[in-house]
Design a protein around this motif. Sequence first.
Motif, mmCIF file in Angstrom:
data_model
loop_
_atom_site.group_PDB
_atom_site.id
_atom_site.type_symbol
_atom_site.label_atom_id
_atom_site.label_comp_id
_atom_site.label_asym_id
_atom_site.label_seq_id
_atom_site.Cartn_x
_atom_site.Cartn_y
_atom_site.Cartn_z
ATOM 1 N N UNK A 214 0.837 -1.201 0.000
ATOM 2 C CA UNK A 214 0.000 0.000 0.000
ATOM 3 C C UNK A 214 0.873 1.254 0.000
ATOM 4 N N UNK A 215 1.931 1.242 0.792
ATOM 5 C CA UNK A 215 2.831 2.393 0.832
ATOM 6 C C UNK A 215 3.485 2.622 -0.520
ATOM 7 N N UNK A 216 3.889 1.543 -1.180
ATOM 8 C CA UNK A 216 4.502 1.665 -2.509
ATOM 9 C C UNK A 216 3.526 2.286 -3.496
ATOM 10 N N UNK A 217 2.281 1.802 -3.478
ATOM 11 C CA UNK A 217 1.283 2.327 -4.413
ATOM 12 C C UNK A 217 0.985 3.804 -4.139
ATOM 13 N N UNK A 218 0.897 4.154 -2.852
ATOM 14 C CA UNK A 218 0.584 5.548 -2.508
ATOM 15 C C UNK A 218 1.729 6.482 -2.888
ATOM 16 N N UNK A 219 2.955 6.057 -2.614
ATOM 17 C CA UNK A 219 4.099 6.899 -2.960
ATOM 18 C C UNK A 219 4.257 7.036 -4.467
ATOM 19 N N UNK A 220 3.857 6.002 -5.189
ATOM 20 C CA UNK A 220 3.948 6.045 -6.646
ATOM 21 C C UNK A 220 2.722 6.699 -7.273
ATOM 22 N N UNK A 221 1.772 7.066 -6.414
ATOM 23 C CA UNK A 221 0.537 7.723 -6.848
ATOM 24 C C UNK A 221 -0.253 6.875 -7.843
ATOM 25 N N UNK A 222 -0.243 5.546 -7.602
ATOM 26 C CA UNK A 222 -1.057 4.656 -8.411
ATOM 27 C C UNK A 222 -2.505 4.730 -7.952
ATOM 28 N N UNK A 223 -3.426 4.657 -8.886
ATOM 29 C CA UNK A 223 -4.836 4.557 -8.540
ATOM 30 C C UNK A 223 -5.141 3.138 -8.080
ATOM 31 N N UNK A 224 -5.872 3.014 -6.996
ATOM 32 C CA UNK A 224 -6.254 1.695 -6.503
ATOM 33 C C UNK A 224 -7.489 1.845 -5.629
ATOM 34 N N UNK A 225 -8.133 0.728 -5.376
ATOM 35 C CA UNK A 225 -9.233 0.646 -4.430
ATOM 36 C C UNK A 225 -8.827 -0.334 -3.344
ATOM 37 N N UNK A 226 -9.240 -0.075 -2.121
ATOM 38 C CA UNK A 226 -8.879 -0.999 -1.027
ATOM 39 C C UNK A 226 -9.928 -0.931 0.069
ATOM 40 N N UNK A 227 -9.949 -2.017 0.865
ATOM 41 C CA UNK A 227 -10.976 -2.122 1.903
ATOM 42 C C UNK A 227 -10.383 -2.398 3.288
ATOM 43 N N UNK A 228 -9.093 -2.149 3.445
ATOM 44 C CA UNK A 228 -8.456 -2.388 4.735
ATOM 45 C C UNK A 228 -7.706 -3.690 4.818
ATOM 46 N N UNK A 229 -7.926 -4.612 3.860
ATOM 47 C CA UNK A 229 -7.149 -5.853 3.851
ATOM 48 C C UNK A 229 -6.894 -6.369 2.444
ATOM 49 N N UNK A 230 -7.458 -5.718 1.433
ATOM 50 C CA UNK A 230 -7.229 -6.112 0.043
ATOM 51 C C UNK A 230 -7.195 -4.861 -0.827
ATOM 52 N N UNK A 231 -6.211 -4.811 -1.718
ATOM 53 C CA UNK A 231 -6.123 -3.724 -2.690
ATOM 54 C C UNK A 231 -6.376 -4.284 -4.086
#
Length: 352
Positions: free
Chosen positions: A260-277
């Motif tokens: 999750x940190x990698x995706x956020x720092x890379x500014x990737x679009x994603x959806x997540x629910x607290x245990x799955x992205x």
Amino acid sequence: MKLQERINAFVKLGEFLSQFSNEVIVKKDNVEHNDTFFDGFKHQLKLTEEHNGWFTQENIRFSLQGWAESLTPDNLNTWLKPYQINTVEPKQVAIIMAGNIPLVGFHDFLSVLISGHHVLVKQSSNDKHLLPYLAKYLEFVEPEFKGTITFTEDKIEGFDAVIATGSNNTARYFEHYFKNKPSIIRNNRNSVAVLTGNESKEELKALSEDIFRYYGLGCRNVSKLFLPKNYNFDAFFEAMYHWHPIIDKAKYANNYDYNKAVYLMSEFDMLENGFLMIKEDKSYASPIATVFYEFYDSTEQLKEKLDREKQQIQCVVSNGFIENEIAFGATQKPLLWDYADSVDSVEFLLAI
């Protein structure tokens, strides 16, 4: 040793394993050599979990249950009916096993022995406790197996054929190293699900099993979704929610947080629910705690794509979409004749 004697031995092994496949382990009176092996196998289960944090007791039991249900007279006879096995001249077959899920190499082990050959096993260090113990059990219920089963941690030598499973990189090494031997070389594959948006709640809930079982570490785990344009993810996330306790497992949670940190720092679009992205991505292999998705324009184009890229795909989960599809929730319950990479290992073993 005749084929029926080998079948009988594996049936007894299935009966032994059935004691350990439920949440409460129950010792049965009618299992051969139980006094010798029952308590020892309980200890092996404990060692397995301590050695590999991904191998929880729940996932170990799930694997044992699958093999207990497979090793029945009906299943074994149905599987072996098409083959002429008793004419085999025994050869030494080496198996190099993966270690991503508990007993992941057992089908190869079973195939070599049931076909009448001798087996030389090189296990992954991640999954080294269960199979040697079960091999000893086999030798007790059928003494003629003694001398036909060898485990090694050294360089494998003196073999006539090989079945090797590894990553894409190690597979290239295997192909070069074993180029002069009959071989089955397996590399990375992933499984996909094709959704239409019309799936029932039951189908989507079953799909969660295909995604989360074994933490998604198996090649039969769904790591990629193919979706129609404008797919509504609400029903999907609702169906996944009953797996939310998985985030309490430290190894899974660490991977979730890291990815999750990698995706956020890379500014990737994603959806997540607290245990799955879930992330839009054309790749098939998604990281732990992540499922990739890709939109399709037409079912015909998608079928052509999946056929074109079939060497990367282990299972296609769908309902009425494609030939040889797997039903929702069934990827981790393969039948004996559901061969990895669609390569008939028994046919291979009978031809060497």
